[in-house]
Motif scaffolding. Sequence first.
Motif, PDB file in Angstrom:
ATOM      1  N   ARG A  89       0.835  -1.208   0.000  1.00 40.73           N
ATOM      2  CA  ARG A  89       0.000   0.000   0.000  1.00 40.73           C
ATOM      3  C   ARG A  89       0.868   1.256   0.000  1.00 40.73           C
ATOM      4  O   ARG A  89       0.514   2.268  -0.610  1.00 40.73           O
ATOM      5  CB  ARG A  89      -0.916   0.006   1.222  1.00 40.73           C
ATOM      6  N   ALA A  90       2.013   1.200   0.698  1.00 45.95           N
ATOM      7  CA  ALA A  90       2.931   2.339   0.677  1.00 45.95           C
ATOM      8  C   ALA A  90       3.461   2.563  -0.738  1.00 45.95           C
ATOM      9  O   ALA A  90       3.547   3.710  -1.209  1.00 45.95           O
ATOM     10  CB  ALA A  90       4.091   2.098   1.649  1.00 45.95           C
ATOM     11  N   LEU A  91       3.804   1.467  -1.445  1.00 45.33           N
ATOM     12  CA  LEU A  91       4.258   1.573  -2.831  1.00 45.33           C
ATOM     13  C   LEU A  91       3.155   2.143  -3.717  1.00 45.33           C
ATOM     14  O   LEU A  91       3.399   3.017  -4.562  1.00 45.33           O
ATOM     15  CB  LEU A  91       4.686   0.203  -3.342  1.00 45.33           C
ATOM     16  N   GLN A  92       1.936   1.674  -3.520  1.00 45.11           N
ATOM     17  CA  GLN A  92       0.792   2.188  -4.280  1.00 45.11           C
ATOM     18  C   GLN A  92       0.605   3.680  -4.014  1.00 45.11           C
ATOM     19  O   GLN A  92       0.332   4.465  -4.933  1.00 45.11           O
ATOM     20  CB  GLN A  92      -0.464   1.412  -3.879  1.00 45.11           C
ATOM     21  N   GLY A  93       0.789   4.098  -2.763  1.00 42.31           N
ATOM     22  CA  GLY A  93       0.665   5.510  -2.424  1.00 42.31           C
ATOM     23  C   GLY A  93       1.723   6.370  -3.095  1.00 42.31           C
ATOM     24  O   GLY A  93       1.451   7.501  -3.494  1.00 42.31           O
ATOM     25  N   LEU A  94       2.938   5.832  -3.235  1.00 41.91           N
ATOM     26  CA  LEU A  94       3.992   6.567  -3.931  1.00 41.91           C
ATOM     27  C   LEU A  94       3.575   6.880  -5.371  1.00 41.91           C
ATOM     28  O   LEU A  94       3.797   7.977  -5.871  1.00 41.91           O
ATOM     29  CB  LEU A  94       5.291   5.761  -3.930  1.00 41.91           C
ATOM     30  N   GLY A  95       2.958   5.903  -6.029  1.00 44.73           N
ATOM     31  CA  GLY A  95       2.473   6.150  -7.384  1.00 44.73           C
ATOM     32  C   GLY A  95       1.305   7.106  -7.406  1.00 44.73           C
ATOM     33  O   GLY A  95       1.221   7.999  -8.262  1.00 44.73           O
ATOM     34  N   ALA A  96       0.397   6.968  -6.430  1.00 45.77           N
ATOM     35  CA  ALA A  96      -0.785   7.832  -6.384  1.00 45.77           C
ATOM     36  C   ALA A  96      -0.408   9.293  -6.210  1.00 45.77           C
ATOM     37  O   ALA A  96      -1.124  10.185  -6.680  1.00 45.77           O
ATOM     38  CB  ALA A  96      -1.711   7.393  -5.255  1.00 45.77           C
ATOM     39  N   GLY A  97       0.727   9.546  -5.545  1.00 48.14           N
ATOM     40  CA  GLY A  97       1.153  10.927  -5.347  1.00 48.14           C
ATOM     41  C   GLY A  97       1.373  11.677  -6.643  1.00 48.14           C
ATOM     42  O   GLY A  97       1.240  12.904  -6.689  1.00 48.14           O
ATOM     43  N   GLY A  98       1.705  10.937  -7.717  1.00 41.84           N
ATOM     44  CA  GLY A  98       1.936  11.593  -8.994  1.00 41.84           C
ATOM     45  C   GLY A  98       0.723  11.689  -9.889  1.00 41.84           C
ATOM     46  O   GLY A  98       0.774  12.377 -10.929  1.00 41.84           O
ATOM     47  N   LEU A  99      -0.382  11.025  -9.514  1.00 43.78           N
ATOM     48  CA  LEU A  99      -1.530  10.969 -10.425  1.00 43.78           C
ATOM     49  C   LEU A  99      -2.250  12.311 -10.540  1.00 43.78           C
ATOM     50  O   LEU A  99      -2.364  12.884 -11.623  1.00 43.78           O
ATOM     51  CB  LEU A  99      -2.489   9.861  -9.981  1.00 43.78           C
ATOM     52  N   ILE A 100      -2.785  12.805  -9.421  1.00 48.41           N
ATOM     53  CA  ILE A 100      -3.558  14.051  -9.483  1.00 48.41           C
ATOM     54  C   ILE A 100      -2.645  15.223  -9.843  1.00 48.41           C
ATOM     55  O   ILE A 100      -3.014  16.098 -10.639  1.00 48.41           O
ATOM     56  CB  ILE A 100      -4.273  14.310  -8.147  1.00 48.41           C
ATOM     57  N   VAL A 101      -1.426  15.240  -9.267  1.00 51.09           N
ATOM     58  CA  VAL A 101      -0.474  16.301  -9.605  1.00 51.09           C
ATOM     59  C   VAL A 101      -0.184  16.294 -11.095  1.00 51.09           C
ATOM     60  O   VAL A 101      -0.166  17.341 -11.763  1.00 51.09           O
ATOM     61  CB  VAL A 101       0.839  16.104  -8.817  1.00 51.09           C
ATOM     62  N   GLY A 102       0.037  15.096 -11.665  1.00 48.94           N
ATOM     63  CA  GLY A 102       0.325  14.988 -13.088  1.00 48.94           C
ATOM     64  C   GLY A 102      -0.813  15.466 -13.954  1.00 48.94           C
ATOM     65  O   GLY A 102      -0.607  16.167 -14.950  1.00 48.94           O
ATOM     66  N   VAL A 103      -2.041  15.102 -13.578  1.00 55.31           N
ATOM     67  CA  VAL A 103      -3.210  15.533 -14.354  1.00 55.31           C
ATOM     68  C   VAL A 103      -3.298  17.050 -14.386  1.00 55.31           C
ATOM     69  O   VAL A 103      -3.460  17.663 -15.451  1.00 55.31           O
ATOM     70  CB  VAL A 103      -4.502  14.934 -13.754  1.00 55.31           C
ATOM     71  N   MET A 104      -3.194  17.677 -13.217  1.00 55.20           N
ATOM     72  CA  MET A 104      -3.320  19.128 -13.145  1.00 55.20           C
ATOM     73  C   MET A 104      -2.195  19.830 -13.905  1.00 55.20           C
ATOM     74  O   MET A 104      -2.415  20.827 -14.608  1.00 55.20           O
ATOM     75  CB  MET A 104      -3.318  19.581 -11.675  1.00 55.20           C
ATOM     76  N   ALA A 105      -0.971  19.320 -13.765  1.00 51.04           N
ATOM     77  CA  ALA A 105       0.158  19.959 -14.440  1.00 51.04           C
ATOM     78  C   ALA A 105       0.089  19.777 -15.952  1.00 51.04           C
ATOM     79  O   ALA A 105       0.437  20.686 -16.715  1.00 51.04           O
ATOM     80  CB  ALA A 105       1.467  19.389 -13.892  1.00 51.04           C
ATOM     81  N   ILE A 106      -0.358  18.602 -16.414  1.00 51.36           N
ATOM     82  CA  ILE A 106      -0.474  18.363 -17.859  1.00 51.36           C
ATOM     83  C   ILE A 106      -1.527  19.282 -18.474  1.00 51.36           C
ATOM     84  O   ILE A 106      -1.322  19.859 -19.550  1.00 51.36           O
ATOM     85  CB  ILE A 106      -0.796  16.878 -18.130  1.00 51.36           C
ATOM     86  N   ILE A 107      -2.655  19.425 -17.797  1.00 57.59           N
ATOM     87  CA  ILE A 107      -3.672  20.359 -18.290  1.00 57.59           C
ATOM     88  C   ILE A 107      -3.096  21.771 -18.308  1.00 57.59           C
ATOM     89  O   ILE A 107      -3.341  22.553 -19.233  1.00 57.59           O
ATOM     90  CB  ILE A 107      -4.938  20.285 -17.420  1.00 57.59           C
ATOM     91  N   GLY A 108      -2.277  22.108 -17.281  1.00 56.37           N
ATOM     92  CA  GLY A 108      -1.627  23.407 -17.269  1.00 56.37           C
ATOM     93  C   GLY A 108      -0.674  23.601 -18.428  1.00 56.37           C
ATOM     94  O   GLY A 108      -0.512  24.708 -18.942  1.00 56.37           O
TER      95      GLY A 108
END
Length: 529
Positions: free
Chosen positions: A110-129
């Motif tokens: 779950r900690a490994l999964q959380g490491l990946g999740a940290g980049g998901l929403i940030v990536g979406v917002m930055a890509i749209i930016g």
Amino acid sequence: MSEPTPAPGRRREVMAVLPGLMLAMLLAMLDNMIVSTAMPRIVGDLHGLSHLSWVVTAYVLGTTVSTPIWGKIGDLYGRKNIFLTSIVIFLIGSALSGAAQTMGELIGFRALQGLGAGGLIVGVMAIIGDLVPPRERGQYQGFMAATMAAATVAGPLVGGYITDHLSWRWAFYINLPLGGLALALLAVRLKLPTRRTEHRIDWLGSGLLAGGITALVLITTWGGTEYGWGSWQILGLVALAVVLLAAFAVVERRAAEPVLSLGLFRNVNFTLSTVIVFLLGFTMFGAINFLPLYQQTVQGASATNSGLLLLPMMTGMLVTSLVAGQLITRTGRYKAFPVIGGVLVVVGMGLLATVDIDTSRLRSSAFMVALGAGLGLLMQTTMLIAQNSVDQRNMGVASSTTTFFRSIGGSFGVSLFGAVFNHTLENDLTTRLGPGAAEVASGEGVAGLTPEKLATMPGEVVSALLHGIADSTAAVFLCATVIAVVVPVAAAFLRHEPLRGAEPAAAEAAPSPAVDATAGKETGRSSPA
């Protein structure tokens, strides 16, 4: 002022990748809701009740610690490849979590999964930016709001179905087809400009920040539950957090490529938008966390359909987010929306602070609509303001900083309001039942109460519990109202800075309104990723 018309080619490009971006955001938001519903089955199968909280804590830690780092390395090495990497890590963590045979394995995965999740929403917002200039970005707000609403409603429903009809392992395996589809769509369709910079990873700053964040999350997770607020464990974590974050501030002032540039906070709009999202996370995640308990116990709603209980709030959020997005795109003006949104949040929280044992579902739903309307005017607009306040090459840092402060605010809010809820409930039960009976009643485990369980309890205990939960919920929202008052006040001090326009060339040529204290020297040309 006439509405700007985006270039047809750019709009087609955005619409081609938008499904993949929305799937990635859906993954990040769905996961915790589905897993929390399946948690009783997981604990029963893996025999790890004593480590139950760590299944959630490990994921939250991984997500929160990695969020600022994902944003910065995306700025340095190119958004596309870094974002795809975060999806891959999330999917690997999901697959391993589904295959876990012990509680220890599940916590680590779950900690490994959380490491990946940290980049998901940030990536979406930055890509749209990166893809959409701020002036046009408002018209895409509705898609993000719709994704949030879908996750909130569908998460508990899907989790309930999996728990009742499938193995709990499918709470994790369900991420694989969704994530695989998002990965394929984005790998093929996403084209972003690559800016070549001198890469200097701020390892010392990253380590200090990760340590400080870990201490903060553990304080908010353990304080008042695992350990008393005055215990040496909590006080030691407070001291550790202060030392590490103070050292981080010193290091960042000297780093060539700081992971979180303190210079960005010299921009008034960036600072104010960060304050607003912190308070939103604090009040929204902290207070709303207790609504389902009130609705299921006091109002007798079905736990199976708990996602539908928040539908009025999500509807209000979706409608106002759509309207605000279109008006921002048409007029280029945005300052009024955070102010009005902040006022509506205060009104909505204040109305929810009046709930009692006799409040009808219709009435509480109306209160939730008011709250959701305020959130819809604030959430995407504050991200837009933060991104418009920084140089284009710091888009990832701006997005991750905003997401990070919202997450930290939510952690503090859940902890503080949990303490308020428990203290109010204990006092209420003591008044109604006396100390001995109140201790027995509260020891039943309020979070696990259902209408079916209440039906087996003595009538006087049920009455005391229902009154206590209603009063405690109202107390939580009253505290949230007091804190939320700061939101419209902070929003009133935002300065209107023109949104970067529809033409990318013009946007690049125009001077940035933000202080660019972080970027390395750009040495090369832009080329498609």
